[in-house]
Design a protein around this motif. Structure first.
Motif, PDB file in Angstrom:
ATOM      1  N   SER A 110      11.635 -10.127   8.379  1.00  0.00           N
ATOM      2  CA  SER A 110      12.603 -10.937   7.543  1.00  0.00           C
ATOM      3  C   SER A 110      11.989 -12.023   6.815  1.00  0.00           C
ATOM      4  CB  SER A 110      13.243 -11.635   8.800  1.00  0.00           C
ATOM      5  OG  SER A 110      14.400 -12.377   8.308  1.00  0.00           O
ATOM      6  N   MET A 111      12.660 -12.158   5.568  1.00  0.00           N
ATOM      7  CA  MET A 111      12.056 -13.203   4.498  1.00  0.00           C
ATOM      8  C   MET A 111      13.277 -13.897   4.053  1.00  0.00           C
ATOM      9  SD  MET A 111       9.213 -13.168   1.799  1.00  0.00           S
ATOM     10  CE  MET A 111       7.950 -12.748   2.699  1.00  0.00           C
ATOM     11  N   TYR A 112      13.466 -15.111   4.024  1.00  0.00           N
ATOM     12  CA  TYR A 112      14.735 -16.070   3.336  1.00  0.00           C
ATOM     13  C   TYR A 112      15.893 -15.015   3.731  1.00  0.00           C
ATOM     14  CZ  TYR A 112      10.626 -17.409   0.792  1.00  0.00           C
ATOM     15  OH  TYR A 112       9.397 -17.838   0.304  1.00  0.00           O
ATOM     16  N   GLY A 113      15.981 -14.727   5.232  1.00  0.00           N
ATOM     17  CA  GLY A 113      17.216 -14.225   5.487  1.00  0.00           C
ATOM     18  C   GLY A 113      17.490 -12.720   5.281  1.00  0.00           C
ATOM     19  N   ARG A 114      16.486 -12.302   4.387  1.00  0.00           N
ATOM     20  CA  ARG A 114      16.642 -10.802   4.207  1.00  0.00           C
ATOM     21  C   ARG A 114      15.672  -9.890   5.205  1.00  0.00           C
ATOM     22  NH1 ARG A 114      13.819  -6.999   0.866  1.00  0.00           N
ATOM     23  NH2 ARG A 114      12.303  -8.668   0.346  1.00  0.00           N
ATOM     24  N   LYS A 115      16.278  -8.883   5.312  1.00  0.00           N
ATOM     25  CA  LYS A 115      15.635  -7.897   6.352  1.00  0.00           C
ATOM     26  C   LYS A 115      14.962  -6.683   5.775  1.00  0.00           C
ATOM     27  CE  LYS A 115      17.718  -8.990  10.791  1.00  0.00           C
ATOM     28  NZ  LYS A 115      16.846  -9.985  10.923  1.00  0.00           N
ATOM     29  N   TYR A 116      13.690  -6.406   6.028  1.00  0.00           N
ATOM     30  CA  TYR A 116      13.298  -5.021   5.408  1.00  0.00           C
ATOM     31  C   TYR A 116      12.175  -4.648   6.229  1.00  0.00           C
ATOM     32  CZ  TYR A 116       9.213  -8.549   4.507  1.00  0.00           C
ATOM     33  OH  TYR A 116       8.470  -9.482   4.730  1.00  0.00           O
ATOM     34  N   MET A 117      11.548  -3.369   5.862  1.00  0.00           N
ATOM     35  CA  MET A 117      10.671  -2.864   6.665  1.00  0.00           C
ATOM     36  C   MET A 117       9.075  -3.127   5.832  1.00  0.00           C
ATOM     37  SD  MET A 117      11.983  -1.557   9.144  1.00  0.00           S
ATOM     38  CE  MET A 117      10.618  -0.543   9.949  1.00  0.00           C
ATOM     39  N   GLY A 118       8.133  -3.379   6.860  1.00  0.00           N
ATOM     40  CA  GLY A 118       6.649  -3.684   6.309  1.00  0.00           C
ATOM     41  C   GLY A 118       5.762  -3.754   7.366  1.00  0.00           C
ATOM     42  N   ILE A 119       4.644  -3.889   6.985  1.00  0.00           N
ATOM     43  CA  ILE A 119       3.410  -3.710   7.967  1.00  0.00           C
ATOM     44  C   ILE A 119       3.301  -5.242   8.822  1.00  0.00           C
ATOM     45  CG2 ILE A 119       0.818  -3.897   8.012  1.00  0.00           C
ATOM     46  CD1 ILE A 119       1.639  -0.824   7.240  1.00  0.00           C
ATOM     47  N   GLU A 120       2.979  -4.926   9.941  1.00  0.00           N
ATOM     48  CA  GLU A 120       2.862  -6.235  10.972  1.00  0.00           C
ATOM     49  C   GLU A 120       1.267  -6.164  10.899  1.00  0.00           C
ATOM     50  OE1 GLU A 120       4.806  -7.601  14.715  1.00  0.00           O
ATOM     51  OE2 GLU A 120       2.937  -6.304  15.395  1.00  0.00           O
ATOM     52  N   ARG A 121       0.717  -7.268  10.339  1.00  0.00           N
ATOM     53  CA  ARG A 121      -0.649  -7.453  10.098  1.00  0.00           C
ATOM     54  C   ARG A 121      -1.335  -7.307  11.746  1.00  0.00           C
ATOM     55  NH1 ARG A 121      -3.219  -9.866   5.955  1.00  0.00           N
ATOM     56  NH2 ARG A 121      -1.542 -10.925   5.602  1.00  0.00           N
ATOM     57  N   SER A 122      -1.860  -6.179  11.948  1.00  0.00           N
ATOM     58  CA  SER A 122      -2.565  -5.987  13.221  1.00  0.00           C
ATOM     59  C   SER A 122      -3.744  -5.086  13.151  1.00  0.00           C
ATOM     60  CB  SER A 122      -1.617  -5.017  13.874  1.00  0.00           C
ATOM     61  OG  SER A 122      -0.053  -5.150  13.904  1.00  0.00           O
ATOM     62  N   THR A 123      -4.622  -5.320  14.433  1.00  0.00           N
ATOM     63  CA  THR A 123      -6.093  -4.798  14.197  1.00  0.00           C
ATOM     64  C   THR A 123      -6.321  -3.934  15.413  1.00  0.00           C
ATOM     65  OG1 THR A 123      -6.771  -6.571  12.682  1.00  0.00           O
ATOM     66  CG2 THR A 123      -8.481  -5.262  13.903  1.00  0.00           C
ATOM     67  N   PHE A 124      -6.670  -2.905  15.392  1.00  0.00           N
ATOM     68  CA  PHE A 124      -6.869  -1.988  16.474  1.00  0.00           C
ATOM     69  C   PHE A 124      -8.478  -1.860  16.541  1.00  0.00           C
ATOM     70  CE2 PHE A 124      -2.803  -1.134  15.289  1.00  0.00           C
ATOM     71  CZ  PHE A 124      -1.983  -1.165  16.467  1.00  0.00           C
ATOM     72  N   LEU A 125      -9.169  -2.037  17.632  1.00  0.00           N
ATOM     73  CA  LEU A 125     -10.723  -1.731  17.860  1.00  0.00           C
ATOM     74  C   LEU A 125     -10.685  -0.457  18.816  1.00  0.00           C
ATOM     75  CD1 LEU A 125     -13.574  -2.036  17.805  1.00  0.00           C
ATOM     76  CD2 LEU A 125     -13.392  -3.676  19.955  1.00  0.00           C
ATOM     77  N   ILE A 126     -11.171   0.716  18.043  1.00  0.00           N
ATOM     78  CA  ILE A 126     -11.308   1.841  18.679  1.00  0.00           C
ATOM     79  C   ILE A 126     -12.919   2.233  19.149  1.00  0.00           C
ATOM     80  CG2 ILE A 126     -10.921   4.400  18.181  1.00  0.00           C
ATOM     81  CD1 ILE A 126      -8.885   3.243  15.748  1.00  0.00           C
ATOM     82  N   ASP A 127     -12.945   2.730  20.297  1.00  0.00           N
ATOM     83  CA  ASP A 127     -14.387   2.985  20.621  1.00  0.00           C
ATOM     84  C   ASP A 127     -14.843   4.251  20.139  1.00  0.00           C
ATOM     85  OD1 ASP A 127     -13.422   4.975  22.495  1.00  0.00           O
ATOM     86  OD2 ASP A 127     -13.451   3.682  24.311  1.00  0.00           O
ATOM     87  N   ALA A 128     -16.124   4.475  20.596  1.00  0.00           N
ATOM     88  CA  ALA A 128     -16.857   5.700  20.055  1.00  0.00           C
ATOM     89  C   ALA A 128     -15.992   6.949  20.629  1.00  0.00           C
ATOM     90  CB  ALA A 128     -18.333   5.637  20.298  1.00  0.00           C
TER      91      ALA A 128
END
Length: 156
Positions: A110-128
């Motif tokens: 949500s930005m300025y009351g407008r809803k939209y789909m987008g990426i949530e800044r996230s990080t995944f550490l994946i093991d070997a």
């Protein structure tokens, strides 16, 4: 789709990447992978994050980790973004947001009351072995790359 948790197998992906190549999790098996999702090339937070990871790229490499940034931008846009900021990370083009959906980071925002789909800044550490070793959601850029590097080193 259940939310990914530490210990879960990381969903495989195969994406077009900058430089005309491809990047897939299966091709990186045997290495640690830092998979970070960001909303858009060349925006302030995303640029700072990419530069921070690039600045530590040699340290991640020494720790046996490959960094892969993923956004919905096309690979050609990634090429321009990398060249403009001299980035040292691999960038995957998730143009249909399939990978973002499988990792649970394509969310309603949500930005300025407008809803939209987008990426949530996230990080995944994946093991070997291809399992999720750590997850950071709703990432704040300042200090994040350093925190991820510390986690990579602790993973051994």
């Amino acid at each position: 789709m259940s939310e990914l948790t530490v210990g879960s197998p990381a969903p495989d992906f195969d994406l077009a990447a900058d430089g005309g190549g491809r990047v897939s999790l299966s091709a990186l098996k045997g290495r640690k992978v830092v998979l970070y999702f960001y909303p858009k090339d060349d925006t302030p937070g995303c640029t700072k994050e990419a530069i921070a990871f690039s600045g530590l790229a040699d340290s991640f490499e020494e720790a046996g980790a490959t960094i892969v940034g993923v956004s919905p931008d096309k690979a050609e846009k990634h090429d321009r973004f990398k060249a403009k900021h001299d980035l040292k990370v691999l960038l995957g083009a998730d143009t249909d947001t399939d990978v973002a959906n499988r990792y649970g980071v394509w969310v309603e925002k949500s930005m300025y009351g407008r809803k939209y789909m987008g990426i949530e800044r996230s990080t995944f550490l994946i093991d070997a072995e291809g399992r999720i070793a750590a997850i950071w959601r709703k990432v704040k850029v300042a200090g994040h790359a350093e925190a991820v590097l510390e986690a990579v080193r602790e993973l051994g």
